[in-house]
Design a protein around this motif. Sequence first.
Motif, PDB file in Angstrom:
ATOM      1  N   THR A  67      -3.652  61.246  47.016  1.00 57.18           N
ATOM      2  CA  THR A  67      -4.190  59.912  47.691  1.00 57.18           C
ATOM      3  C   THR A  67      -2.979  59.367  48.443  1.00 57.18           C
ATOM      4  N   ARG A  68      -1.936  60.108  48.479  1.00 52.24           N
ATOM      5  CA  ARG A  68      -0.580  59.475  48.958  1.00 52.24           C
ATOM      6  C   ARG A  68      -0.640  59.766  50.456  1.00 52.24           C
ATOM      7  N   LEU A  69       0.074  58.674  51.366  1.00 54.78           N
ATOM      8  CA  LEU A  69       0.247  58.791  52.518  1.00 54.78           C
ATOM      9  C   LEU A  69       1.536  59.168  52.604  1.00 54.78           C
ATOM     10  N   ASP A  70       1.551  60.727  53.320  1.00 52.46           N
ATOM     11  CA  ASP A  70       2.733  61.418  53.330  1.00 52.46           C
ATOM     12  C   ASP A  70       3.798  60.597  54.361  1.00 52.46           C
ATOM     13  N   ASP A  71       3.191  60.323  55.336  1.00 54.51           N
ATOM     14  CA  ASP A  71       4.155  59.863  56.501  1.00 54.51           C
ATOM     15  C   ASP A  71       4.423  58.439  56.642  1.00 54.51           C
ATOM     16  N   ALA A  72       4.272  57.615  55.501  1.00 58.10           N
ATOM     17  CA  ALA A  72       4.435  56.201  55.640  1.00 58.10           C
ATOM     18  C   ALA A  72       5.480  55.851  54.512  1.00 58.10           C
ATOM     19  N   SER A 170      12.826  48.429  44.951  1.00 52.55           N
ATOM     20  CA  SER A 170      12.241  48.630  46.125  1.00 52.55           C
ATOM     21  C   SER A 170      11.291  47.312  46.209  1.00 52.55           C
ATOM     22  N   SER A 171      10.378  47.184  45.036  1.00 52.38           N
ATOM     23  CA  SER A 171       9.314  46.282  45.265  1.00 52.38           C
ATOM     24  C   SER A 171      10.124  44.977  45.112  1.00 52.38           C
ATOM     25  N   LEU A 172      11.274  44.755  44.314  1.00 51.80           N
ATOM     26  CA  LEU A 172      11.918  43.396  44.293  1.00 51.80           C
ATOM     27  C   LEU A 172      12.449  42.943  45.584  1.00 51.80           C
ATOM     28  N   THR A 173      13.199  44.003  46.287  1.00 53.70           N
ATOM     29  CA  THR A 173      14.082  43.821  47.419  1.00 53.70           C
ATOM     30  C   THR A 173      12.945  43.859  48.602  1.00 53.70           C
ATOM     31  N   GLY A 174      11.666  44.488  48.633  1.00 51.23           N
ATOM     32  CA  GLY A 174      10.968  44.703  49.724  1.00 51.23           C
ATOM     33  C   GLY A 174      11.504  45.605  50.780  1.00 51.23           C
ATOM     34  N   ILE A 175      12.247  46.608  50.150  1.00 53.16           N
ATOM     35  CA  ILE A 175      12.812  47.592  51.026  1.00 53.16           C
ATOM     36  C   ILE A 175      12.033  48.933  50.733  1.00 53.16           C
ATOM     37  N   PRO A 176      11.576  49.675  51.671  1.00 53.77           N
ATOM     38  CA  PRO A 176      10.665  50.550  51.651  1.00 53.77           C
ATOM     39  C   PRO A 176      11.428  51.923  51.024  1.00 53.77           C
ATOM     40  N   ARG A 178      11.741  56.061  51.365  1.00 53.87           N
ATOM     41  CA  ARG A 178      11.697  57.092  52.489  1.00 53.87           C
ATOM     42  C   ARG A 178      10.301  58.104  51.443  1.00 53.87           C
ATOM     43  N   SER A 179       9.625  58.461  52.608  1.00 52.66           N
ATOM     44  CA  SER A 179       8.362  59.126  52.250  1.00 52.66           C
ATOM     45  C   SER A 179       8.715  60.547  52.167  1.00 52.66           C
ATOM     46  N   ASP A 180       9.822  61.220  52.452  1.00 51.29           N
ATOM     47  CA  ASP A 180      10.176  62.365  52.583  1.00 51.29           C
ATOM     48  C   ASP A 180      11.355  62.775  51.252  1.00 51.29           C
ATOM     49  N   THR A 181      11.444  61.766  50.448  1.00 46.57           N
ATOM     50  CA  THR A 181      12.413  61.712  49.318  1.00 46.57           C
ATOM     51  C   THR A 181      11.702  61.711  48.010  1.00 46.57           C
ATOM     52  N   ALA A 182      12.294  62.711  47.049  1.00 45.83           N
ATOM     53  CA  ALA A 182      11.712  62.767  45.681  1.00 45.83           C
ATOM     54  C   ALA A 182      13.020  62.548  44.855  1.00 45.83           C
ATOM     55  N   PHE A 183      12.679  61.881  43.653  1.00 46.09           N
ATOM     56  CA  PHE A 183      13.854  61.431  42.742  1.00 46.09           C
ATOM     57  C   PHE A 183      13.955  61.955  41.535  1.00 46.09           C
ATOM     58  N   VAL A 184      14.705  62.597  40.962  1.00 46.26           N
ATOM     59  CA  VAL A 184      15.052  63.254  39.561  1.00 46.26           C
ATOM     60  C   VAL A 184      16.142  62.892  38.738  1.00 46.26           C
ATOM     61  N   GLY A 185      16.136  62.213  37.767  1.00 46.84           N
ATOM     62  CA  GLY A 185      17.541  62.018  37.106  1.00 46.84           C
ATOM     63  C   GLY A 185      17.037  61.009  35.807  1.00 46.84           C
ATOM     64  N   GLU A 186      17.946  60.974  34.715  1.00 46.06           N
ATOM     65  CA  GLU A 186      17.685  60.314  33.712  1.00 46.06           C
ATOM     66  C   GLU A 186      18.895  59.209  33.512  1.00 46.06           C
ATOM     67  N   CYS A 187      18.289  58.046  33.461  1.00 47.80           N
ATOM     68  CA  CYS A 187      19.616  56.903  33.224  1.00 47.80           C
ATOM     69  C   CYS A 187      20.262  56.655  31.877  1.00 47.80           C
ATOM     70  N   GLY A 188      21.426  56.759  31.899  1.00 51.59           N
ATOM     71  CA  GLY A 188      22.227  56.368  30.762  1.00 51.59           C
ATOM     72  C   GLY A 188      22.279  55.048  30.502  1.00 51.59           C
ATOM     73  N   LEU A 189      22.771  54.859  29.566  1.00 48.19           N
ATOM     74  CA  LEU A 189      23.344  53.329  29.248  1.00 48.19           C
ATOM     75  C   LEU A 189      24.200  52.576  29.897  1.00 48.19           C
TER      76      LEU A 189
END
Length: 215
Positions: A67-72, A170-176, A178-189
Amino acid sequence: EACATRPGGSLLGTGRGSGGGVSSLRIIRAAKNRFGSSEEVGVYEMEGRRGGRLVPVSDPSSFFLSTRLDDADSEGCAISVVLEGIRSMTVEVQALVAWSAGSGAYGGRRIVDGISASRLLLILAVLQKRYGISFFKRDVYVNVVGGMNLGKGSKGGGGSDLAVAVAVVSSLTGIPIRSDTAFVGECGLLGELRPVHSLEKRIGEARRMGFSRIV
């Protein structure tokens, strides 16, 4: 989360959807397998509300992103590559940050579906302490689209930390994002990104799904 043990040593788990309802997604994990790896998982979708049959999902990544909009480029929407057993799959993490209606010292609600509430609190604390990004007086909602529950018997729960962090900021700042980017990573303290299991397998899955940038 309800679960039942099936003959042959496999474990059948049922997910829960938004608002506490039961999701149509089912994941079967091999708890004991004398002929192969016990880390194998199967993804199924149940047809009908009750008494329906389980239909195999041959490509879970495509199922979760159907259901994702790939190009947006979208605000508050980030793609993560998680590991369920030995299977890597892409999932969509959505976040909404809004002003809280509470008064006084009320800091805002934290509502999650698909990740643990404690994981979200950890990520928000790291963003505030290490990067000065405050969510005080804000309601924060995070949802994993499609009914996937990250971190339930999975090695991939922590690997979605970066996607969650990017989505809420992104939701806090209103900055979209990129639709071509995937994210992988664990946040440390300390605010650092920590290594995750099977990184090359996750990168390969992201590329197979058409993502040209993996962070």
